[in-house]
Scaffold this motif. Structure first.
Motif, PDB file in Angstrom:
ATOM      1  N   GLY A 330     -50.999 -34.528 -17.629  1.00  0.00           N
ATOM      2  CA  GLY A 330     -52.371 -34.790 -18.050  1.00  0.00           C
ATOM      3  C   GLY A 330     -53.088 -33.529 -18.488  1.00  0.00           C
ATOM      4  N   VAL A 331     -52.865 -32.427 -17.768  1.00  0.00           N
ATOM      5  CA  VAL A 331     -53.493 -31.156 -18.125  1.00  0.00           C
ATOM      6  C   VAL A 331     -53.029 -30.689 -19.501  1.00  0.00           C
ATOM      7  N   ARG A 332     -51.720 -30.731 -19.738  1.00  0.00           N
ATOM      8  CA  ARG A 332     -51.194 -30.293 -21.038  1.00  0.00           C
ATOM      9  C   ARG A 332     -51.729 -31.169 -22.168  1.00  0.00           C
ATOM     10  N   THR A 333     -51.737 -32.457 -21.943  1.00  0.00           N
ATOM     11  CA  THR A 333     -52.220 -33.389 -22.970  1.00  0.00           C
ATOM     12  C   THR A 333     -53.694 -33.156 -23.270  1.00  0.00           C
ATOM     13  N   CYS A 334     -54.486 -32.981 -22.226  1.00  0.00           N
ATOM     14  CA  CYS A 334     -55.927 -32.787 -22.398  1.00  0.00           C
ATOM     15  C   CYS A 334     -56.227 -31.478 -23.123  1.00  0.00           C
ATOM     16  N   MET A 335     -55.489 -30.434 -22.818  1.00  0.00           N
ATOM     17  CA  MET A 335     -55.690 -29.153 -23.506  1.00  0.00           C
ATOM     18  C   MET A 335     -55.416 -29.293 -25.001  1.00  0.00           C
ATOM     19  N   GLY A 336     -54.334 -29.986 -25.342  1.00  0.00           N
ATOM     20  CA  GLY A 336     -53.986 -30.153 -26.749  1.00  0.00           C
ATOM     21  C   GLY A 336     -55.010 -30.955 -27.518  1.00  0.00           C
ATOM     22  N   ILE A 337     -55.457 -32.062 -26.943  1.00  0.00           N
ATOM     23  CA  ILE A 337     -56.443 -32.907 -27.616  1.00  0.00           C
ATOM     24  C   ILE A 337     -57.768 -32.159 -27.780  1.00  0.00           C
ATOM     25  N   THR A 338     -58.178 -31.432 -26.732  1.00  0.00           N
ATOM     26  CA  THR A 338     -59.437 -30.683 -26.796  1.00  0.00           C
ATOM     27  C   THR A 338     -59.387 -29.609 -27.875  1.00  0.00           C
ATOM     28  N   ALA A 386     -59.885 -23.374 -22.345  1.00  0.00           N
ATOM     29  CA  ALA A 386     -59.119 -23.264 -21.095  1.00  0.00           C
ATOM     30  C   ALA A 386     -60.038 -23.239 -19.881  1.00  0.00           C
ATOM     31  N   ILE A 387     -61.217 -22.648 -20.013  1.00  0.00           N
ATOM     32  CA  ILE A 387     -62.152 -22.591 -18.890  1.00  0.00           C
ATOM     33  C   ILE A 387     -62.536 -23.988 -18.443  1.00  0.00           C
ATOM     34  N   GLU A 388     -62.943 -24.829 -19.394  1.00  0.00           N
ATOM     35  CA  GLU A 388     -63.428 -26.168 -19.051  1.00  0.00           C
ATOM     36  C   GLU A 388     -62.314 -27.060 -18.515  1.00  0.00           C
ATOM     37  N   ILE A 389     -61.172 -27.081 -19.186  1.00  0.00           N
ATOM     38  CA  ILE A 389     -60.107 -27.996 -18.795  1.00  0.00           C
ATOM     39  C   ILE A 389     -59.462 -27.572 -17.475  1.00  0.00           C
ATOM     40  N   LEU A 390     -59.193 -26.297 -17.314  1.00  0.00           N
ATOM     41  CA  LEU A 390     -58.536 -25.848 -16.087  1.00  0.00           C
ATOM     42  C   LEU A 390     -59.484 -25.871 -14.891  1.00  0.00           C
ATOM     43  N   SER A 391     -60.761 -25.560 -15.089  1.00  0.00           N
ATOM     44  CA  SER A 391     -61.704 -25.663 -13.969  1.00  0.00           C
ATOM     45  C   SER A 391     -61.898 -27.113 -13.568  1.00  0.00           C
ATOM     46  N   GLY A 392     -61.930 -28.037 -14.557  1.00  0.00           N
ATOM     47  CA  GLY A 392     -62.017 -29.460 -14.246  1.00  0.00           C
ATOM     48  C   GLY A 392     -60.789 -29.948 -13.503  1.00  0.00           C
ATOM     49  N   THR A 393     -59.620 -29.445 -13.895  1.00  0.00           N
ATOM     50  CA  THR A 393     -58.373 -29.798 -13.227  1.00  0.00           C
ATOM     51  C   THR A 393     -58.384 -29.361 -11.772  1.00  0.00           C
ATOM     52  N   LEU A 394     -58.732 -28.117 -11.547  1.00  0.00           N
ATOM     53  CA  LEU A 394     -58.734 -27.579 -10.189  1.00  0.00           C
ATOM     54  C   LEU A 394     -59.798 -28.247  -9.334  1.00  0.00           C
ATOM     55  N   ARG A 395     -60.933 -28.590  -9.928  1.00  0.00           N
ATOM     56  CA  ARG A 395     -61.979 -29.299  -9.186  1.00  0.00           C
ATOM     57  C   ARG A 395     -61.480 -30.671  -8.746  1.00  0.00           C
TER      58      ARG A 395
END
Length: 464
Positions: A330-338, A386-395
């Motif tokens: 999900g993280v990889r997919t979301c990064m690509g789409i964003t 990367a800030i938004e997607i990875l911080s959302g992931t970790l949250r």
């Protein structure tokens, strides 16, 4: 207590047979199905202030435009953003318990969250109304817009409870996978805001006071609608007014996860206040251009924040269900789409900068300054992804303290250092706004390293 336990067990039995697509469906489809309602919902939420800015900018003047944005917008974001950050803890907790089908814990979280919204709303109203003039003067707000700015922000905070209840209620619905109804409510309230703006500002000539009144009335409507849905649902996140109270254990869990996000928002906004003060010192034309830019710029933030919310809920539910492979995919997919969406938007805004600004003002000098800002910042948007997607992931897994520290150092502290050292050497708008891509780039690199090597979801060195 025994009766509550039986009800929770019955609710759990009712949802066990209901397939949760977030933890079973095609990943990119689930992300997009969740993303688009959030995006459109955020779009309509942004239209609250954008409608105010367009109407007062074109029918009252550039001073009024500066009053409904600029410093007032930054101060509103300081307080409201802190609450929204705190409330993200409730979203994470509810999404995890919902994914694990623990109905009783979902119920405790929902009622504690609403109680928190009410108490926070009263406190924020008092602080916002009393501290507004001092805060605006501390930000070097130009004298010609100080009066209307004070009027706008005081009226806004008198009705801030509606804003907080809507945001918390919408977060609860999104945590359980319902991102459509918050969108519907925002559409209704946004259209209400536009109609009231026209009536109060153009029809009754109330100026910025009319714009503020239109905003708080429409936000109150959205709060009523979201509460109505929560009270009528038969699922485990049902709200019962008689049960609205603080549960000590649940409140502690919500704050433990949400406090870092709230502090991070405050740090962001505090550094932006310093930037706003630097912009204010350049005069009313630059303040108006920066205000209009913030409304245009909100298109990017709507997209990236919607993906951030989507990945938080996706990760929270899949983490709660123990599906770690889906989390990483999900993280990889979301990064690509964003990334794809960001590039597309950047091209559009860069090429149509003049048209975008003319929506807000016909003042030629304001448009020139605004185009300069937009052409400089738009090509750098990708450095923030990367800030938004990875911080959302970790949250989503409850890891919020280290991401908060990374953001505070990489964005907030570095931004302050830049403003205090570089801007005095060359005091112009481009030197000021360069602080954004500089800090985004540094912080994105730090997040990628933390996610890959050190987080609970680390990929490099992970045991197989």
């Amino acid at each position: 207590m025994e009766e509550n336990t039986k009800k929770a067990q019955q609710q759990t039995e009712n949802v066990i047979g209901k397939e949760n697509k977030i933890v079973t469906g095609v990943i990119w489809q689930q992300l997009l199905l969740f993303f688009f309602p959030i995006l459109f919902g955020t779009f309509f939420q942004q239209l609250y202030n954008a409608a105010d800015a367009v109407i007062v900018g074109r029918f009252v003047g550039k001073e009024a435009l500066s009053a409904v944005g600029g410093g007032t917008g930054t101060l509103i974001q300081l307080l409201v953003g802190f609450f929204v950050g705190l409330s993200s803890g409730a979203t994470v907790i509810i999404s995890q318990y919902y994914g694990a089908k623990r109905a009783e814990m979902v119920g405790y979280a929902v009622h504690t969250s609403i109680a928190f919204s009410l108490v926070a709303g009263v406190g924020m109203m008092i602080v916002g109304v009393t501290a507004a003039p001092w805060a605006l003067r501390a930000m070097s707000t130009p004298e010609d817009i100080l009066g209307p700015s004070t009027t706008y922000i005081r009226i806004y905070f008198l009705g801030v409870i509606g804003n907080l209840i809507y945001n918390m209620g919408a977060g609860i619905l999104r945590a359980v996978g319902d991102s459509k109804r918050p969108l519907y409510f925002l559409i209704v309230s946004c259209l209400t805001n536009i109609v009231l703006d026209i009536a109060f500002v153009i029809g009754l000539h109330m100026g910025v006071a009319g714009a503020a009144l239109a905003t708080i009335l429409s936000q109150a409507l959205s709060a009523v609608l979201v509460l109505w849905v929560l009270m009528r649902t038969k699922d485990m996140h049902r709200l019962e007014l008689s049960k609205i109270r603080f549960d000590g254990r649940m409140f502690h869990r919500i704050i433990r996860i949400g406090l870092p996000a709230g502090l991070q928002s405050v740090m962001y906004t505090s550094s932006n206040i310093l930037i706003q003060s630097s912009v204010n010192a350049l005069g009313t034309d630059t303040v108006a251009a920066w205000t209009a830019y913030s409304k245009i710029d909100s298109l990017f933030w709507m997209i990236v924040n919607a993906f951030g919310i989507s990945i938080t809920t996706f990760v929270g539910q899949n983490y709660g269900a123990g599906k770690m492979d889906r989390v990483h995919k999900g993280v990889r997919t979301c990064m690509g789409i964003t990334a794809g969406a960001t590039v597309l938007l950047s091209v559009i805004l860069y090429n149509y900068a003049s048209i975008c600004y003319q929506l807000f003002t016909t003042d030629a000098q304001v448009v020139v300054i605004g185009e300069q800002i937009l052409h400089f910042l738009v090509p750098t948007y990708f450095t923030y992804i990367a800030i938004e997607i990875l911080s959302g992931t970790l949250r989503g897994i409850g890891d919020s303290w280290l991401p908060m520290i990374i953001c505070c150092l990489g964005i907030c502290a570095l931004r302050v250092v830049w403003i205090l050292t570089a801007v005095p050497l060359k005091n112009d708008i481009l030197t000021i706004v360069f602080s954004y891509p500089l800090t985004w780039t540094v912080t994105s690199i730090a997040f990628i390293v933390y996610y890959l090597f050190f987080s609970h979801l680390k990929i490099v060195g992970r045991k197989r």
